[in-house]
Scaffold this active site. Structure first.
Site, PDB file in Angstrom:
ATOM      1  N   GLU A 186       0.805  -1.218   0.000  1.00  0.00           N
ATOM      2  CA  GLU A 186       0.000   0.000   0.000  1.00  0.00           C
ATOM      3  C   GLU A 186       0.838   1.269   0.000  1.00  0.00           C
ATOM      4  O   GLU A 186       0.523   2.245  -0.680  1.00  0.00           O
ATOM      5  CB  GLU A 186      -0.910   0.031   1.238  1.00  0.00           C
TER       6      GLU A 186
ATOM      7  N   HIS B  23     -11.649  -5.936   8.522  1.00  0.00           N
ATOM      8  CA  HIS B  23     -12.414  -5.750   7.299  1.00  0.00           C
ATOM      9  C   HIS B  23     -13.617  -4.867   7.569  1.00  0.00           C
ATOM     10  O   HIS B  23     -14.586  -4.906   6.838  1.00  0.00           O
ATOM     11  CB  HIS B  23     -12.876  -7.100   6.731  1.00  0.00           C
TER      12      HIS B  23
END
Lengths: 389, 357
Positions: free
Chosen positions: B92, B162
């Site tokens: 990322e 999540h």
């Protein structure tokens, strides 16, 4: 050591052991030498020999434990589909040889830290089926008290540091653990496991540099199952020779479907790390399931590929052939063992299903070591609903 | 250039007081073709339009090539080619840094971070590089073409990694914009605005709504202005402010409150940074009460900023303390999710106790 592992696995419930197993409990540890399927490929070090010292007991234990792991994962698959396990569930079947080979080469003082595909490693570290299924279903008896779920298994007594959801984040942690071990002169090492997808995370290289700079007893193990979720390794990495990517850090490429190759490599790595600092092990392995239960696993690879690996390289089949060829058990005895294992797993699931969920107050526990005085109010500001402990 | 779609066409009641809104004339509205789409399809459409209208726009991130894990990028690689729509490795920090560089060269870099929970390795790049680029180079350089998209929020069983709502961290960074849509139609218009906005933007998409929310979405190219909140339901007794998926919950609470005779005004903030203070202020001056709701933990959540600002501006008009119905101050739990979430009943209780203060 194999003996004590066996008895701990029966969870205190005595059940008649299969004939083959009971026969060998009392047998002497007849040494057997096994050749690994493939030679090791080395980077900046001399590879270990292909001949692995083992014993009849070890062979049988390998078979039994791997079959148990396989059965556990498949049972978890059904439980997930029945919605008893919720959230995310990443299964390890196909990769059992890595877990079992590693355990055979080390002690419980050596630390293991891995990412989210941790059920079998937890079992290998001495976890019980009951703890596994309870945690998966979010029950109190789970190893993380039901608060972690599939991705967060831990076992402090066996130096198993989990169980991490964010890929790559566990590797610098592993190096920190290795530092502590070196400082305390524990003569122990840390195995930090990660996947081929995580191998491209920057923090891995930061951790490698630190470990090499300070000669930490850290062993970085890349469980290369060739797919980072759905992305094949060649599409994510310029160099998929993960064992070489340490550059100045030595590495070894191992056939991860061969439990004895894994054992030899881990033994070699431990000796190396205690003397010379970090080393990278690349385990060439494969997972039969998709990345997680939401992934069918067939959109990015062909069914032929999966069944091909299952036929040619299945780790349990390999051990089974060795057991049979060394006359340690008959086909029937192995089948009986598998039936026993199936029953063991089913019993553990039934027991876990009966276990209660954690108390609602557990939502607030262990956020901090001790509370910091925060209160949670209901809609009426004057009414304190809960105070963080 | 920004054509605001006539909200008269929409199902939800559209009230009049949006600050500075440009309205489309009714004739243009009648000629729109609309299609029933869910959130990920609307976002997909926006991305198609963005890439079509600007040849120097790119979409990249983990697994976007085959359509992405939430199918938001379906068809893009096939239509615009692998040089414009491509997969990145799992990094990322590298992805966002790379996007900043690409944007600095005058391109539109549309970065996808697979889950907002994974955005933290890129936090340094966003805060230290993207947000400050224009400022520290004396306007010689900027990365305005950067748009970062990430699915955020609870999904029912996401657990710790999540389900997170990290918008508050980013709202603390001058130099970037933070936008959160509530529905498919909003998402398409807002995303196109974000992509075309000359500032780096972080666009959080409520993942729960990817399939659940279905709405009539116009097929043409339209943009919804940033930094303009929308009063989606008018009322007189209390103002409710929220964003993203939480608005659906708040709407239900409002309907329940109405049965008890409480008239609620519901505002969708849409852009969190810089946020539309005037609209919220005008509403609170009318109702005298404010309730803010978001999934993120209450301490340090963006509700705190709204509360403090409204207090400064509307102190004498307030009839009750500002109420915040938010997630609890714990990590996002696994089995305890139903207890953690700011549910309709919690909001309803808070509405009633605020009104009866």
């Amino acid at each position: 050591m194999a003996l004590s592992r066996l008895s701990s696995r029966s969870n205190g419930i005595t059940r008649p052991l299969s004939a083959a197993f009971s026969r060998f409990l009392s047998a002497d540890t007849t040494p057997i030498t096994i050749e690994t399927s493939l030679p090791f490929t080395a980077h900046l070090c001399d590879p270990p020999s292909r001949s692995v010292e083992s014993s009849s007991q070890e062979l049988l234990t390998f078979f039994r434990t791997m079959a148990l792991m396989r059965r556990m994962e498949i049972a978890a698959d059904s439980l997930y589909k029945a919605k008893l396990i919720r959230g995310f569930c990443h299964l390890y079947d196909g990769q059992e040889a890595v877990a079992i080979g590693m355990e055979a080469a080390i002690t419980k003082k050596d630390a293991i830290i891995t990412a989210y595909r941790d059920h079998c490693i937890f079992l290998g570290r001495g976890g019980s089926l009951h703890e596994v299924f309870s945690e998966l279903m979010g029950r109190q008896a789970g190893c993380s008290k039901g608060k972690g779920g599939s991705m967060h298994f831990y076992k402090k007594e066996s130096s198993f540091y989990g169980g991490h959801g964010i890929v790559g984040a566990q590797v610098p942690l592993g190096c920190g653990i290795a530092f502590a071990q070196k400082y305390s002169k524990d003569e122990a090492v840390t195995f930090a496991l990660y996947g081929d997808g995580a191998a491209n995370q920057g923090q891995l290289f930061e951790a490698l540099n630190i470990s090499a700079l300070w000669d930490l007893p850290a062993i970085l193990v890349c469980e290369n199952n060739h797919y980072g979720m759905g992305t094949a390794e060649w599409r994510a990495a310029k160099s998929s020779s993960y064992y070489k990517r340490g550059d100045y850090v030595p590495g070894l490429k191992v056939d991860g479907m061969d439990a004895f190759a894994v054992k030899q490599a881990c033994k070699f790595a431990k000796e190396h790390a205690l003397k010379n600092g970090p080393i990278i092990l690349e385990m060439d392995t494969y997972r039969y399931h998709g990345h997680s239960m939401s992934d069918p696993g067939s959109t990015y690879r062909t069914r032929d590929e999966i069944s091909g690996v299952r036929q040619e390289r299945d780790p349990i089949e390999r051990i089974k052939k060795l057991v049979l060829s060394h006359d340690l058990a008959t086909e029937k005895e192995l089948k009986d063992m598998e039936k026993e294992i199936r029953k063991e797993v089913d019993d553990a699931i039934a027991k876990a299903k009966d276990c209660p969920m954690p108390e609602p107050s557990e939502l607030f526990t262990n956020v901090y070591a001790k509370g910091f005085g925060t209160e949670s109010f209901g809609p009426d500001r004057k009414e304190v609903k809960a105070a963080l402990p | 250039m920004a054509a605001l779609l006539g909200r008269l066409c929409r199902k939800l009641v559209f009230p009049g007081t949006t600050h500075g809104a440009k309205r489309l004339s009714t004739s243009a509205c009648e000629s729109d073709t609309v299609k029933s789409l869910n959130l990920y399809s609307a976002i997909n459409q926006a991305l198609h339009i963005a890439l079509e209208t600007d040849p120097r726009s790119y979409v990249f991130g983990e697994d976007v090539g085959f359509g992405g894990v939430f199918r938001c990028t379906t068809g893009l690689a096939e239509r615009f080619g692998k040089n414009r729509v491509f997969n990145t490795p799992l990094c990322e920090q590298g992805i966002v840094g790379f996007g900043i560089g690409l944007a600095a060269m005058g391109n539109r870099a549309i970065v996808e971070i697979q889950f907002a929970d994974y955005i933290y390795p890129a936090f340094d790049q966003i805060v230290n590089e993207a947000a400050k680029f224009r400022y520290r180079s004396g306007n010689q350089f900027n990365c305005g073409g950067l748009t970062i998209r990430a699915p955020y929020g609870a999904v029912g069983h996401g657990g710790h990694y999540h389900s997170q709502s990290p918008e508050a961290f980013f709202c603390h960074v001058p130099g970037i914009k933070v936008v959160i849509p509530r529905s498919p139609r909003e998402a398409k218009g807002l995303l196109l605005s974000c992509i075309r906005d000359p500032n780096p933007v972080v666009f959080f998409e409520p993942k729960w709504l990817y399939r659940q929310a279905v709405e009539e979405v116009p097929e043409h190219d339209y943009m919804i202005p940033l930094s303009e909140a929308e009063v989606i339901k008018e009322g007189n007794d209390i103002t409710l402010v929220g964003w993203g998926a939480q608005l659906t919950i708040m709407e239900q609470a409002c309907l329940d409150a109405e049965k008890e005779g409480i008239s609620c005004e519901l505002i969708d903030l849409k852009t969190l940074l810089p946020w539309d203070k005037e609209t919220v202020e005008a509403s609170v001056k009318k109702t005298g009460r404010l309730l803010i709701s978001h999934e993120a933990p209450v301490t340090g959540g963006f509700g705190a900023e709204i509360s403090a600002t409204i207090l400064e501006r509307c102190f004498l008009k307030l009839e009750a303390p500002v109420s915040r119905v938010c997630g609890l101050d714990t990590p996002f739990p696994l089995v305890f999710e139903p207890f953690y979430m700011p549910t309709k009943n919690k909001i309803l209780d808070a509405i009633k106790s605020t009104v009866n203060y």
